[in-house]
Enzyme design. Structure first.
Site, short mmCIF file in Angstrom:
data_model
loop_
_atom_site.label_atom_id
_atom_site.label_comp_id
_atom_site.label_asym_id
_atom_site.label_seq_id
_atom_site.Cartn_x
_atom_site.Cartn_y
_atom_site.Cartn_z
N ALA A 199 -55.09 9.46 43.60
CA ALA A 199 -53.88 9.72 44.38
C ALA A 199 -53.33 11.09 44.02
O ALA A 199 -53.62 11.64 42.95
CB ALA A 199 -52.85 8.64 44.10
N GLY A 223 -57.70 6.21 42.48
CA GLY A 223 -57.69 5.75 43.86
C GLY A 223 -58.99 6.00 44.59
O GLY A 223 -59.34 5.27 45.52
N GLU A 281 -61.17 3.20 43.58
CA GLU A 281 -60.69 2.01 44.28
C GLU A 281 -61.10 2.02 45.75
O GLU A 281 -61.47 0.98 46.31
CB GLU A 281 -59.16 1.92 44.14
CG GLU A 281 -58.74 1.59 42.72
CD GLU A 281 -57.25 1.77 42.48
OE1 GLU A 281 -56.61 0.83 41.99
OE2 GLU A 281 -56.73 2.87 42.76
N GLU A 285 -55.93 6.35 34.58
CA GLU A 285 -54.49 6.13 34.69
C GLU A 285 -53.79 5.87 33.36
O GLU A 285 -52.67 6.35 33.12
CB GLU A 285 -54.22 4.96 35.65
CG GLU A 285 -54.37 5.29 37.12
CD GLU A 285 -55.80 5.12 37.62
OE1 GLU A 285 -56.01 5.07 38.85
OE2 GLU A 285 -56.71 5.02 36.77
#
Length: 259
Positions: free
Chosen positions: A65, A110, A113, A133
């Protein structure tokens, strides 16, 4: 469509989506997620048979992200952003057409993911995956803590989630996360080769197979088998099924319509 998400519609009803923020290593921001969602919704209603998702350039598939946007978010704004990302990934996972991801570089947070939500995954040989993260005081929020344990088991998944260790393409292949590892200059052609193989199958059968696998994945034993049997019976009532059997009997190539 903006230049952040490029759309190509190729022959054989294959669509290619390219996340196009190479200057940001294709990081996901709010606008991009909104555009990806609306594009997927249009594809769902179209006659497209297979979707390929990749990133622009050769450095990154998606490097997570957009941290600049996350840093500016209040906790409530971050929650809204994460829910939006989760909704997009559920759209990908629940699409009635297979989604192949062509991973052309790093897939972090992300991006990892996003890849996990796709039906099939092909990676360039120098690609790698990680959930960094925890080193930022954060945690995965687009479904990574849910999908990775289901894909490779709780214990192995926790190692990568908690340590942030890099997972090479070859190791991801060994763990069953990746279907193929290829040379980077062959990535697009190999992804399209797989897409075209699927596009030549019965769209109705492909749709029911996806539904059976996705729905049955959450069910135990006989309940999953009951779902499979019901969907197989429905599939046998389609025009594609009749065409496939007739073509087999007549020793010709079937012409599937998806009905």
């Amino acid at each position: 469509m903006s230049n952040m998400l490029l759309y190509e519609e190729l022959e054989n009803k294959v669509a290619v989506l390219t996340i196009n923020r190479p200057d940001k290593l294709n990081a996901l921001n709010i606008s991009l997620l909104q555009e990806l969602a609306s594009t997927l919704e249009r594809i769902e209603q179209s006659d497209i048979r297979v979707v390929v998702i990749t990133g622009a350039g050769t450095k990154a598939f998606v490097a997570g992200a957009d941290l600049e946007e996350i840093a500016a978010c209040s906790p409530f704004e971050l929650w809204s952003f994460l829910r939006q990302g989760q909704n997009v990934l559920r759209l990908i996972e629940g699409l009635s057409k297979p989604v192949i991801t062509a991973i052309n570089g790093i897939a972090l947070g992300g991006g990892f993911e996003l890849a996990l939500a796709c039906s099939l995954r092909i990676a360039g040989e120098k690609s790698y995956f990680a959930f960094p993260e925890a080193s930022l005081g954060l945690m995965p929020g687009f479904g990574g803590t849910q999908r990775l344990p289901k894909a490779i088991g709780k214990t192995v998944a926790l190692e990568y989630l908690l340590t942030g260790s890099k997972l090479s393409a070859e190791e991801a292949y060994r763990l069953g996360l990746i279907n193929k590892v290829v040379k980077i200059d062959e990535l697009r052609s190999k992804a399209l080769e797989m897409a075209n193989k699927i596009a030549n199958q019965s769209p109705a059968a492909v749709r029911f197979i996806l539904q059976s696998v996705q729905g049955g994945y959450e069910l135990a034993g006989e309940r999953g088998e009951l779902l499979e049997a019901g969907l197989t019976a429905l599939c046998s009532a389609t025009e594609d099924s009749r065409e496939g059997l007739a073509a087999f009997k007549e020793r010709r190539k079937p012409v599937f319509t998806g009905c």
